[in-house]
Scaffold this active site. Sequence first.
Site, PDB file in Angstrom:
ATOM      1  N   ASN A  76       4.939  -8.875  11.851  1.00  0.00           N
ATOM      2  CA  ASN A  76       2.897  -8.658  11.800  1.00  0.00           C
ATOM      3  C   ASN A  76       2.689  -9.278  10.636  1.00  0.00           C
ATOM      4  O   ASN A  76       1.246  -9.729  10.287  1.00  0.00           O
ATOM      5  CB  ASN A  76       3.408  -6.839  11.522  1.00  0.00           C
ATOM      6  CG  ASN A  76       3.689  -6.288  12.334  1.00  0.00           C
ATOM      7  OD1 ASN A  76       4.015  -6.285  13.364  1.00  0.00           O
ATOM      8  ND2 ASN A  76       4.408  -5.143  11.865  1.00  0.00           N
TER       9      ASN A  76
ATOM     10  N   ILE B 245      -2.897  -3.438   6.967  1.00  0.00           N
ATOM     11  CA  ILE B 245      -2.081  -2.703   6.330  1.00  0.00           C
ATOM     12  C   ILE B 245      -0.507  -2.853   7.180  1.00  0.00           C
ATOM     13  O   ILE B 245       0.006  -1.358   6.903  1.00  0.00           O
ATOM     14  CB  ILE B 245      -1.654  -2.136   4.784  1.00  0.00           C
ATOM     15  CG1 ILE B 245      -3.253  -0.044   5.506  1.00  0.00           C
ATOM     16  CG2 ILE B 245      -2.735  -2.466   3.761  1.00  0.00           C
ATOM     17  CD1 ILE B 245      -3.677   0.309   4.077  1.00  0.00           C
TER      18      ILE B 245
ATOM     19  N   ARG C   9      10.306  -6.480  12.895  1.00  0.00           N
ATOM     20  CA  ARG C   9       9.004  -6.588  12.913  1.00  0.00           C
ATOM     21  C   ARG C   9       7.498  -7.049  11.669  1.00  0.00           C
ATOM     22  O   ARG C   9       6.687  -7.061  11.571  1.00  0.00           O
ATOM     23  CB  ARG C   9       8.812  -4.982  13.219  1.00  0.00           C
ATOM     24  CG  ARG C   9       8.839  -4.358  14.272  1.00  0.00           C
ATOM     25  CD  ARG C   9       9.393  -3.397  14.140  1.00  0.00           C
ATOM     26  NE  ARG C   9       8.919  -2.802  16.204  1.00  0.00           N
ATOM     27  CZ  ARG C   9       9.161  -1.202  16.033  1.00  0.00           C
ATOM     28  NH1 ARG C   9       9.087  -0.407  14.675  1.00  0.00           N
ATOM     29  NH2 ARG C   9       9.619  -1.181  17.134  1.00  0.00           N
TER      30      ARG C   9
ATOM     31  N   LYS D 136      -2.616   5.724  -4.525  1.00  0.00           N
ATOM     32  CA  LYS D 136      -3.374   6.243  -4.408  1.00  0.00           C
ATOM     33  C   LYS D 136      -3.686   8.110  -4.390  1.00  0.00           C
ATOM     34  O   LYS D 136      -2.366   8.597  -5.394  1.00  0.00           O
ATOM     35  CB  LYS D 136      -3.520   7.375  -2.111  1.00  0.00           C
ATOM     36  CG  LYS D 136      -3.394   5.542  -1.545  1.00  0.00           C
ATOM     37  CD  LYS D 136      -3.500   5.923   0.190  1.00  0.00           C
ATOM     38  CE  LYS D 136      -3.324   4.751   0.729  1.00  0.00           C
ATOM     39  NZ  LYS D 136      -2.506   4.661   0.933  1.00  0.00           N
TER      40      LYS D 136
ATOM     41  N   ASP E 155       0.988  -1.256   0.532  1.00  0.00           N
ATOM     42  CA  ASP E 155      -0.086  -0.196   0.327  1.00  0.00           C
ATOM     43  C   ASP E 155       0.937   1.075  -0.454  1.00  0.00           C
ATOM     44  O   ASP E 155       1.220   1.504   1.305  1.00  0.00           O
ATOM     45  CB  ASP E 155      -0.777  -0.433   1.132  1.00  0.00           C
ATOM     46  CG  ASP E 155      -2.026   1.274   1.388  1.00  0.00           C
ATOM     47  OD1 ASP E 155      -2.891   1.342   1.074  1.00  0.00           O
ATOM     48  OD2 ASP E 155      -1.018   1.862   1.722  1.00  0.00           O
TER      49      ASP E 155
ATOM     50  N   LYS F 102       2.468  -0.901   8.683  1.00  0.00           N
ATOM     51  CA  LYS F 102       3.870  -0.712   8.124  1.00  0.00           C
ATOM     52  C   LYS F 102       5.082  -0.696   9.373  1.00  0.00           C
ATOM     53  O   LYS F 102       5.139  -0.579  10.202  1.00  0.00           O
ATOM     54  CB  LYS F 102       3.965   1.098   7.886  1.00  0.00           C
ATOM     55  CG  LYS F 102       4.549   1.771   7.717  1.00  0.00           C
ATOM     56  CD  LYS F 102       5.849   2.525   8.740  1.00  0.00           C
ATOM     57  CE  LYS F 102       7.371   3.216   8.236  1.00  0.00           C
ATOM     58  NZ  LYS F 102       8.013   3.832   9.353  1.00  0.00           N
ATOM     59  N   SER F 103       6.090  -0.987   8.338  1.00  0.00           N
ATOM     60  CA  SER F 103       7.310  -1.436   9.285  1.00  0.00           C
ATOM     61  C   SER F 103       8.754  -1.379   7.951  1.00  0.00           C
ATOM     62  O   SER F 103       8.410  -1.507   7.110  1.00  0.00           O
ATOM     63  CB  SER F 103       7.681  -2.142   9.994  1.00  0.00           C
ATOM     64  OG  SER F 103       8.444  -2.677  10.866  1.00  0.00           O
TER      65      SER F 103
HETATM   66  N1  LIG Z   1      -5.572   6.218   3.562  1.00  0.00           N
HETATM   67  C1  LIG Z   1      -4.588   7.537   4.173  1.00  0.00           C
HETATM   68  O1  LIG Z   1      -5.161   8.797   4.717  1.00  0.00           O
HETATM   69  C2  LIG Z   1      -3.574   6.472   5.251  1.00  0.00           C
HETATM   70  C3  LIG Z   1      -3.160   7.197   6.208  1.00  0.00           C
HETATM   71  C4  LIG Z   1      -2.297   6.980   7.521  1.00  0.00           C
HETATM   72  C5  LIG Z   1      -1.558   5.229   6.812  1.00  0.00           C
HETATM   73  N2  LIG Z   1      -1.846   4.864   5.389  1.00  0.00           N
HETATM   74  C6  LIG Z   1      -2.060   3.544   5.512  1.00  0.00           C
HETATM   75  O2  LIG Z   1      -1.617   2.362   6.137  1.00  0.00           O
HETATM   76  C7  LIG Z   1       0.035   2.397   6.986  1.00  0.00           C
HETATM   77  C8  LIG Z   1       0.099   1.766   7.909  1.00  0.00           C
HETATM   78  O3  LIG Z   1      -0.445   2.650   9.063  1.00  0.00           O
HETATM   79  P1  LIG Z   1       0.409   3.752   9.836  1.00  0.00           P
HETATM   80  O4  LIG Z   1       1.693   3.516   9.021  1.00  0.00           O
HETATM   81  O5  LIG Z   1       0.171   5.345  10.213  1.00  0.00           O
HETATM   82  O6  LIG Z   1       1.203   3.420  10.603  1.00  0.00           O
HETATM   83  P2  LIG Z   1       0.474   1.334  11.699  1.00  0.00           P
HETATM   84  O7  LIG Z   1       0.990   0.640  10.680  1.00  0.00           O
HETATM   85  O8  LIG Z   1      -0.024   1.800  12.281  1.00  0.00           O
HETATM   86  O9  LIG Z   1       2.322   1.622  12.213  1.00  0.00           O
HETATM   87  C9  LIG Z   1       3.344   2.283  11.893  1.00  0.00           C
HETATM   88  C10 LIG Z   1       3.835   2.073  13.453  1.00  0.00           C
HETATM   89  O10 LIG Z   1       4.293   0.918  13.904  1.00  0.00           O
HETATM   90  C11 LIG Z   1       5.684   0.466  14.473  1.00  0.00           C
HETATM   91  N3  LIG Z   1       5.499  -0.922  14.131  1.00  0.00           N
HETATM   92  C12 LIG Z   1       5.513  -1.788  13.098  1.00  0.00           C
HETATM   93  N4  LIG Z   1       5.668  -2.619  13.678  1.00  0.00           N
HETATM   94  C13 LIG Z   1       5.639  -2.823  14.744  1.00  0.00           C
HETATM   95  C14 LIG Z   1       6.073  -3.833  15.571  1.00  0.00           C
HETATM   96  N5  LIG Z   1       5.507  -5.199  15.931  1.00  0.00           N
HETATM   97  N6  LIG Z   1       5.759  -3.571  17.269  1.00  0.00           N
HETATM   98  C15 LIG Z   1       6.084  -2.536  17.161  1.00  0.00           C
HETATM   99  N7  LIG Z   1       6.099  -1.561  16.158  1.00  0.00           N
HETATM  100  C16 LIG Z   1       5.993  -1.368  15.494  1.00  0.00           C
HETATM  101  C17 LIG Z   1       6.125   1.123  13.453  1.00  0.00           C
HETATM  102  O11 LIG Z   1       7.550   1.387  13.115  1.00  0.00           O
HETATM  103  P3  LIG Z   1       8.843   1.039  12.407  1.00  0.00           P
HETATM  104  O12 LIG Z   1       8.344   1.270  10.422  1.00  0.00           O
HETATM  105  O13 LIG Z   1       9.655   1.701  12.725  1.00  0.00           O
HETATM  106  O14 LIG Z   1       8.912  -0.591  12.822  1.00  0.00           O
HETATM  107  C18 LIG Z   1       5.298   2.906  12.840  1.00  0.00           C
HETATM  108  O15 LIG Z   1       5.716   4.148  14.021  1.00  0.00           O
HETATM  109  C19 LIG Z   1       0.760   3.412   6.362  1.00  0.00           C
HETATM  110  O16 LIG Z   1       1.670   2.718   5.978  1.00  0.00           O
HETATM  111  C20 LIG Z   1       0.216   3.296   4.750  1.00  0.00           C
HETATM  112  O17 LIG Z   1       0.364   2.536   3.838  1.00  0.00           O
HETATM  113  C21 LIG Z   1      -3.358   5.411   4.759  1.00  0.00           C
END
Ligand SMILES: NC(=O)c1ccc[n+]([C@@H]2O[C@H](COP(=O)([O-])OP(=O)(O)OC[C@H]3O[C@@H](n4cnc5c(N)ncnc54)[C@H](OP(=O)(O)O)[C@@H]3O)[C@@H](O)[C@H]2O)c1
Length: 298
Positions: A244, A232, A240, A77, A47, A234-235
Amino acid sequence: MNDVPTVTLNNGVQMPQLGLGVWQAKDGEEVESAVLAALEVGYRLIDTAAVYGNETGVGRAIAKSGVPRDELFVTTKLWNSDQGYDKTLDAFDKSLTRLGLDYIDLYLIHWPVPAAGKMVETWRAFEQLYSDKKVRAIGVCNFTPQHLELLMHDTAVVPAVNQVELHPRFTQQETRDFCKAHGIQVESWSPIGGGGGDLLSEPLLKEIGDKYGKSPAQTVIRWHLQNELVVIPKSTHSARIAENFDVFDFELSDDDMSAMRSLDTKSRVGADPDTMNAGVPLGLAQFAHKLGLVKWRK
Ligand SMILES: NC(=O)c1ccc[n+]([C@@H]2O[C@H](COP(=O)([O-])OP(=O)(O)OC[C@H]3O[C@@H](n4cnc5c(N)ncnc54)[C@H](OP(=O)(O)O)[C@@H]3O)[C@@H](O)[C@H]2O)c1
């Protein structure tokens, strides 16, 4: 290798239920190695978004991986400032070129930007891309039921997906009910609470996870899967990324799923779709991302 469960979208297309998000992964080495690590472990859904500024790196990783294109599911997107019929078609071509692909699996409107009043003409361009078979499915992000009603009233193709902020603290039940009634698959962003959040430090998640020998992140990802959501996380760290993905060998009990309802404080980590800005130009938004001024994109 590819044993991720799939959901069937409203046009029959199969979408993996778990994928890698790459928001805030830097273009170049960082995003390439994250995507390659994910594909190696078995992820098949990636994504990205034009505004993440990393479509080029995602495309390079896909090309290097050797995974057949038809096994992959690539989402990107349309950024807010590119809404409008002609601008959408142009922005889509640019995303496709950056990704080095000849079609996209899922193309999403990134934010509704209701104040701009362009969602219907933008969606008509999406319908064109869909009928031209440049995309296998079209959908939206951050649409409330009210935005979806507006869109569906004046257009022909019902969105296949609505990607929204969704996690145990913000469960979006009204949007989920609306989407279910209209055959729209809900996909969770910031599923483990987002970069700045502290969801994973909730004692309840450790307590539940410990019963299954799983981490808080795995517990939350499992909660999404059992709620029939596409998820989805993110890491950019390979350990990780693997952690995940290691969520298919256990099942949360009904009691544990119910207990997690207590975490719902109806609190967002990201922006409100009704008030999200009307469209910082794409290049400027990408520049802000590089400087770490990421609020524009949440
Ligand atoms: N459509 C939209 O408006 C929108 C908005 C926001 C996001 N998104 C999409 O959704 C995806 C995911 O959302 P997000 O990136 O905001 O947040 P998320 O996936 O909820 O959280 C990511 C955070 O968690 C950490 N992390 C990942 N796996 C972990 C684990 N097993 N243990 C501890 N910490 C962990 C990551 O750090 P590290 O990377 O340092 O591991 C990062 O800081 C985005 O990447 C994007 O593709 C879409």
